[in-house]
Design an enzyme around this catalytic site. Sequence first.
Site, short mmCIF file in Angstrom:
data_model
loop_
_atom_site.label_atom_id
_atom_site.label_comp_id
_atom_site.label_asym_id
_atom_site.label_seq_id
_atom_site.Cartn_x
_atom_site.Cartn_y
_atom_site.Cartn_z
N GLU A 449 0.83 -1.19 0.00
CA GLU A 449 0.00 0.00 0.00
C GLU A 449 0.87 1.25 0.00
OE1 GLU A 449 -2.92 2.40 3.13
OE2 GLU A 449 -2.37 0.31 3.52
N ASP A 524 -3.91 -0.12 10.12
CA ASP A 524 -4.96 0.78 10.56
C ASP A 524 -6.25 0.43 9.83
OD1 ASP A 524 -4.58 1.70 8.00
OD2 ASP A 524 -3.76 3.65 8.58
N ASP A 526 -7.87 2.02 7.39
CA ASP A 526 -7.77 2.12 5.93
C ASP A 526 -7.01 0.93 5.35
OD1 ASP A 526 -9.20 4.44 5.68
OD2 ASP A 526 -7.44 5.76 5.77
#
Length: 658
Positions: A449, A524, A526
């Site tokens: 990510e 987290d 997200d």
Amino acid sequence: MADEELKNETSNPNSGVMNTEADDYDASQIEVLEGLEAVRKRPGMYIGTTSSQGLHHLVWEIVDNGIDEAMAGFADHVTVTIEADNSVTVTDNGRGIPVDVQKKTGKSALETVFTVLHAGGKFDGGGYKVSGGLHGVGASVVNALSTDLDVLVVRDNQGYEMKFERGRTVQTITEVSAESAPVERGTVVHFVPDADIFQETTVFDAKVLIDRVRELAFLNKGLKISFTDKRVEPEETHTFYYEGGLKEYVKYLNRNKTVLFEDPVYVEGTENNIEVEVALQYTDDYRSNVLLSFTNNINTWEGGTHETGFKTALTRVINDYAKQNKMLKEGDDGLTIDDLREGLTAIISVKHPDPLFEGQTKAKLGSSDARTAVYRMFNETFKRFMYENPVVAKQIVEKGFSAQKARMAAKRAREDSRKKTGLEIANLPGKLANNTSKDPEISELFIVEGDSAGGSAKQGRERLTQAILPIRGKILNVEKAQMKTILANEEIRSLFTAMGTGFGDEFDISKVNYHKLVIMTDADVDGAHIRTLLLTLVYRYMRPLLEAGYVYIAQPPLYQVRQGKFVEYLDSDAELNALLANLPVSPKPVVQRYKGLGEMDAEQLWETTMDPERRRMLRVELDDAAEADQIFSMLMGDKVEPRREFIEQNARYAELDV
């Protein structure tokens, strides 16, 4: 002759060179294992594995005996109890295992069942017309792999008890009072799995047991099955009972979806001594949904003849209806099973007196008579349903044509994509940092990510085995998108290309470039969302990767604690507090909380999350396809209410970073 040539010539049985070591091979080297010793020495041959899956298989071998009694019409209640000490008790209210002497063994039938392999009422057709069980070795294998096993039988108002340890009889058959027994008649088996055999774990998973107990209740309508967990306070009991059988099963699977018709199509009957039960319902979904098949309660996940009979009848009835109602013109392509599976939820169950399976695992049925029985029975019922419900029938046909158009459009889109952007690794130099090895077995693809974390991963990786593919932000939710939209998404197209397998109906796992697909996102909310989006994509369009065990989730730490030369990485607040409480008073420890992978430099990312010697990764396994389908539909689908209910029920478990 050179030394290497001599060695090769000597090892060749056809070379004419005598290997004198063979003279030492005599009868003394043939090992004969008595009784159940073979089971304890090679447990994997009998239960497949000694992992958690094998542990739970012990329960099903005993439960299957009770269900056999129910299928024969002699029992209507089976209970499974996990005791407080993690042992298991299984009870049925059937006839009770016979206690008279079995002529061939000279032992009581009760002792024979628990100490002799392949002993029971399933083999000569006299005890049960139809029986389940995965391997047919049942009770004796459970006995062999348990430190202690006690069995209580109640027959004709008399109780009989036996005790065993690791398969050996320690208390012969003994008459006991029937008044204190938990059943008026039947069999009670209590066993303790042997930790020497099940070294990975001897702790039973309540969810695994509940899911299978529920499934067995669906598959055996009118049978009540209860599960109790005494390890929790207060103890929990779940009881499952379904008069509607597979009809209720289909409704359960579609509970979070919008259906085209409320009452599932349902078929039940017997042909040539084969009991057939089929239930079917369409939803407004435009993806393939669920097609499950069972033989004698065994999940035939690779399909087989019963599935073939169902698919043939389904396609023939729908195409015939379309032709007769001028919805399919002469010369037009007929609908295929791939077109008709979109939005379909169907379950096929046959009870066969002598099933033939392909392969050792009984995952595929090979009995040709099952194909004929399912085809004839489902064909007639479904044909009648289509003509009696013209509005719904038209919806089903139109849905099939819509799926056919989408399939052809997707095919053209794939071809266009290959021409324009290639779906070729060579066209991804700026995004994919490939590894140098061409061996898929040692190659790993990290989906990372963010560009920042992607840069660190590229710098810190092991170039021989580890490839890095950064993605930006949240990818498309494929649960709500059609194939044309999916293929227009650059991030998704890059993943399809990098893996080399294709996707959807064209997926070919033999072409896979990496045997580890590692999803590496921030720790987290997200990051969890992106991980879920990626798992949804893999499940819907690259599912064989999950079935092969090629999908992993990286576990980056949440904290770094540094005190002088001491450095420790931690995963939670609880671990952090425990460590801080035990550190020396000086110097003051420095605590760093990682809000994302991008906050780690290349060295930190390597040593915490990518180094095979130190990293921790979770492998994603597909234990229950139907349950997985429900979870993805509920979490990522259009219906809001099921998702709201899930959040309300599970919010107390969430750990929020506020």
